[in-house]
Scaffold this motif. Structure first.
Motif, PDB file in Angstrom:
ATOM      1  N   GLY A   5     -36.827   4.658 -32.473  1.00  0.00           N
ATOM      2  CA  GLY A   5     -36.812   3.369 -33.608  1.00  0.00           C
ATOM      3  C   GLY A   5     -35.987   2.513 -33.016  1.00  0.00           C
TER       4      GLY A   5
ATOM      5  N   TRP B 240     -34.979  12.269 -32.523  1.00  0.00           N
ATOM      6  CA  TRP B 240     -35.826  11.620 -31.517  1.00  0.00           C
ATOM      7  C   TRP B 240     -36.691  10.354 -32.124  1.00  0.00           C
ATOM      8  CZ3 TRP B 240     -41.175  10.831 -31.812  1.00  0.00           C
ATOM      9  CH2 TRP B 240     -41.882  10.663 -30.536  1.00  0.00           C
ATOM     10  N   LEU B 241     -36.721  10.550 -33.339  1.00  0.00           N
ATOM     11  CA  LEU B 241     -37.442   9.114 -34.170  1.00  0.00           C
ATOM     12  C   LEU B 241     -36.218   8.245 -34.178  1.00  0.00           C
ATOM     13  CD1 LEU B 241     -39.316  10.832 -37.269  1.00  0.00           C
ATOM     14  CD2 LEU B 241     -40.227   9.584 -35.218  1.00  0.00           C
TER      15      LEU B 241
ATOM     16  N   TRP C 274     -35.703  14.111 -36.165  1.00  0.00           N
ATOM     17  CA  TRP C 274     -35.120  12.712 -36.830  1.00  0.00           C
ATOM     18  C   TRP C 274     -34.227  12.084 -35.627  1.00  0.00           C
ATOM     19  CZ3 TRP C 274     -36.600  10.226 -40.549  1.00  0.00           C
ATOM     20  CH2 TRP C 274     -37.139  10.808 -41.751  1.00  0.00           C
TER      21      TRP C 274
END
Length: 104
Positions: A18, A13-14, A11
């Protein structure tokens, strides 16, 4: 615990990816608009300068017209300078500039 840390890492990293994509999208949207704004500002400045020059010319011509309508001396001055007219009994003498020694 290891699986929980792995999910948190994914999360994170995302979220980072993002955020980077969001920033890139904002730049892609804002940069062309900014360039267009700068071009239009330059165009506006150029047109405003030209308009100010034209207004100054108009004002000068308007003052000259007013003077010619109200002042006989202004009419006489224009008649003498532009049309080389003179009053009765006056003699106008024109002088040629002497040729320079160097031939200029």
């Amino acid at each position: 615990m290891a699986k929980n840390q792995q999910i948190t890492g994914i999360w994170t990293w995302l979220g980072t990816v993002g955020f980077i994509l969001l920033v890139m999208a904002c730049v892609a949207i804002i940069y062309p608009a900014r360039r267009q704004y700068v071009r239009q500002l330059e165009f506006y400045t150029k047109i405003k300068t030209e308009a100010d020059i034209k207004r100054a010319e108009r004002d000068a011509l308007q003052r000259e017209v007013t003077m010619l309508k109200t002042s006989p001396n202004a009419v006489e001055k224009i008649a003498r300078e532009k049309f080389r007219l003179c009053k009765e009994g006056e003699v106008i003498m024109y002088y040629k500039r002497p040729a320079s020694v160097n031939g200029r």
